[in-house]
Scaffold this active site. Structure first.
Site, short mmCIF file in Angstrom:
data_model
loop_
_atom_site.label_atom_id
_atom_site.label_comp_id
_atom_site.label_asym_id
_atom_site.label_seq_id
_atom_site.Cartn_x
_atom_site.Cartn_y
_atom_site.Cartn_z
N THR A 199 0.84 -1.20 0.00
CA THR A 199 0.00 0.00 0.00
C THR A 199 0.87 1.25 0.00
OG1 THR A 199 -1.94 1.01 1.01
CG2 THR A 199 -0.41 -0.05 2.53
N LYS A 229 3.57 1.33 -3.77
CA LYS A 229 3.00 0.58 -4.90
C LYS A 229 3.80 0.71 -6.20
CE LYS A 229 -1.89 0.51 -3.55
NZ LYS A 229 -3.26 0.76 -3.99
N ASP A 243 -6.33 -3.90 -7.79
CA ASP A 243 -7.18 -2.70 -7.70
C ASP A 243 -8.08 -2.57 -8.93
OD1 ASP A 243 -6.32 -1.77 -5.22
OD2 ASP A 243 -4.64 -0.65 -6.06
N GLY A 259 -5.04 10.37 -10.55
CA GLY A 259 -3.95 9.85 -9.73
C GLY A 259 -3.84 8.33 -9.86
N GLY A 260 -3.24 7.69 -8.86
CA GLY A 260 -2.97 6.26 -8.89
C GLY A 260 -4.24 5.42 -9.01
N ARG A 305 -8.72 18.29 -11.54
CA ARG A 305 -8.38 19.65 -11.08
C ARG A 305 -7.23 20.20 -11.91
NH1 ARG A 305 -6.29 19.79 -4.98
NH2 ARG A 305 -4.70 18.44 -5.87
N ILE A 309 -14.97 6.30 -4.84
CA ILE A 309 -14.00 5.34 -4.30
C ILE A 309 -13.58 5.66 -2.86
CG2 ILE A 309 -13.15 4.89 -6.64
CD1 ILE A 309 -10.46 6.06 -5.77
N TYR A 358 -13.90 5.67 1.00
CA TYR A 358 -14.69 4.81 1.90
C TYR A 358 -14.63 5.21 3.37
CZ TYR A 358 -10.40 2.00 2.51
OH TYR A 358 -9.12 1.57 2.76
N GLY A 407 -17.28 3.33 -1.97
CA GLY A 407 -15.86 2.98 -2.07
C GLY A 407 -15.47 1.68 -1.38
P1 NAP Z 1 -3.42 10.28 -5.74
O1 NAP Z 1 -2.58 9.42 -6.61
O2 NAP Z 1 -2.77 11.23 -4.79
O3 NAP Z 1 -4.40 11.15 -6.73
C1 NAP Z 1 -5.31 12.07 -6.20
C2 NAP Z 1 -6.19 12.63 -7.31
O4 NAP Z 1 -7.21 13.41 -6.71
C3 NAP Z 1 -5.46 13.55 -8.29
O5 NAP Z 1 -6.07 13.45 -9.54
C4 NAP Z 1 -5.68 14.91 -7.66
O6 NAP Z 1 -5.70 15.97 -8.60
C5 NAP Z 1 -7.09 14.77 -7.13
N1 NAP Z 1 -7.34 15.63 -5.99
C6 NAP Z 1 -6.70 15.60 -4.79
N2 NAP Z 1 -7.22 16.52 -3.95
C7 NAP Z 1 -8.19 17.17 -4.66
C8 NAP Z 1 -9.09 18.23 -4.36
N3 NAP Z 1 -9.09 18.83 -3.15
N4 NAP Z 1 -9.96 18.64 -5.30
C9 NAP Z 1 -9.97 18.04 -6.53
N5 NAP Z 1 -9.15 17.03 -6.88
C10 NAP Z 1 -8.27 16.60 -5.96
O7 NAP Z 1 -4.43 9.43 -4.85
P2 NAP Z 1 -5.09 8.01 -5.22
O8 NAP Z 1 -4.20 6.92 -4.75
O9 NAP Z 1 -5.52 8.05 -6.61
O10 NAP Z 1 -6.34 7.99 -4.21
C11 NAP Z 1 -7.43 8.87 -4.37
C12 NAP Z 1 -8.50 8.56 -3.32
O11 NAP Z 1 -8.99 7.25 -3.53
C13 NAP Z 1 -8.00 8.56 -1.87
O12 NAP Z 1 -8.98 9.13 -1.08
C14 NAP Z 1 -7.85 7.09 -1.52
O13 NAP Z 1 -8.06 6.86 -0.13
C15 NAP Z 1 -8.99 6.51 -2.33
N6 NAP Z 1 -8.75 5.10 -2.71
C16 NAP Z 1 -9.74 4.20 -2.42
C17 NAP Z 1 -9.57 2.88 -2.77
C18 NAP Z 1 -10.64 1.87 -2.43
O14 NAP Z 1 -10.31 0.66 -2.35
N7 NAP Z 1 -11.87 2.27 -2.26
C19 NAP Z 1 -8.39 2.46 -3.42
C20 NAP Z 1 -7.42 3.42 -3.73
C21 NAP Z 1 -7.62 4.75 -3.35
P3 NAP Z 1 -4.36 16.72 -9.09
O15 NAP Z 1 -3.81 15.86 -10.20
O16 NAP Z 1 -4.87 18.03 -9.58
O17 NAP Z 1 -3.45 16.81 -7.92
#
Ligand code: NAP
Length: 278
Positions: A64, A68, A104, A129-130, A151, A214, A216, A237
């Protein structure tokens, strides 16, 4: 009971204190009477951890945040899906070789497929993002029509180019909403403690949409609440978290995941945490 034949599994990450993975996998081992145990390892240096894992004969582990992507350079093999995502969330040790996978993609796509076929559906993904990477790849594999909004538009453009899908400025999402079949929030917007935030204007959400958030924590985000009120089908999520864990468990053990117990323990724990937060 743990004995000298117990197989060891674990999760590596940092921070790791709040990981639900030990709870979900140990409950499943117990349910199926598998002689295995799953621990959480707080890991700062992946390279050192990998050596320790080999040395201790650990059979497999989850990976995690923040490892990753970094872990990929230390693995012996990476399966093609994980390579395309550019991230590994599961490692199996086979004949002393470390093999990386990504569950994932399945975690995100399976709950959606339970509601609707994805082929030809117009899917709006917010975030680049990821997590968005895994989701977009899964959607492309299912022949959905994907548009990425973000964004920072340049991140949306980059991801869209890589997977040959569309990207649009977040500002035009509202004007295009009529064409959207499935709306996915792949950003942290709405996550605890900022639980009153929405990734899109409320007016964007139409009754005919399927809405997948997504996030949760909380279990029911504001986006899911609003979508339900408008009569949409929703995917919270936690479904993504559960489905990636089911797939992981099956890879670890070769057995069908006991989904009822896995779901039950995770929902119970998340509800408990939510109560403590409020
Ligand atoms: P990440 O790689 O950091 O990417 C975050 C994304 O969200 C980027 O596109 C970022 O935009 C955007 N973002 C961040 N803050 C924002 C805001 N205040 N307003 C608008 N856009 C915003 O994170 P990630 O790993 O993709 O994870 C994203 C979310 O998914 C997290 O909350 C994580 O806990 C959740 N998640 C859930 C699961 C599940 O199993 N349900 C699995 C993975 C992740 P920019 O490119 O503009 O920075």
């Amino acid at each position: 009971m743990v004995d000298s034949n117990t197989k060891w599994f674990g999760v590596i990450g940092n921070p790791i204190e709040h990981s639900l993975s030990p709870l979900i996998h140990n409950s499943a081992f117990e349910k199926l009477k598998v002689n295995a145990a799953y621990l959480a390892f707080k890991v700062e240096d992946v390279k050192n951890a990998i050596n320790a894992i080999k040395e201790f004969g650990i059979s497999g582990y989850s990976v995690t945040i923040p490892h990753k992507v970094t872990i990929m350079q230390y693995l012996d093999e990476i399966d093609s899906l994980a390579k395309k995502v550019g991230a590994v969330n599961t490692v199996l040790v086979k004949n002393e070789k470390l093999i990386g996978y990504n569950t994932d993609v399945m975690g995100a796509i399976n709950p959606l497929k339970e509601i609707t076929p994805l082929k030809g559906k117009n899917v709006f993904v917010i975030g680049a993002g990821g997590a968005a990477r895994a989701i977009v790849l899964g959607l492309v594999n299912e022949h959905a029509k994907v548009t990425i909004f973000n964004r920072d538009f340049s991140h949306a453009q980059k991801l869209a180019k890589e997977f040959s899908v569309s990207s649009k400025e977040i500002g035009v999402l509202s004007a295009l909403a009529e064409d959207c079949d499935i709306l996915i929030n792949a950003t942290p917007v709405g996550m605890y403690p900022k639980v009153n935030e929405l990734p899109v204007d409320e007016g964007v959400i139409r009754k005919k949409m399927i809405v997948f958030d997504i996030v949760y924590n909380p279990l029911e985000t504001k986006l899911i609440r609003v979508a339900k009120k408008k009569g949409c089908k929703v995917v919270p999520g936690v479904e993504m978290f559960l489905n990636q864990a089911y797939a992981q468990f099956e890879m670890f053990t070769g057995k069908k995941a006991p989904v009822e117990i896995m779901r039950k323990v995770v929902l119970k724990e998340l509800k408990k945490r939510q109560k403590n937060q409020s």
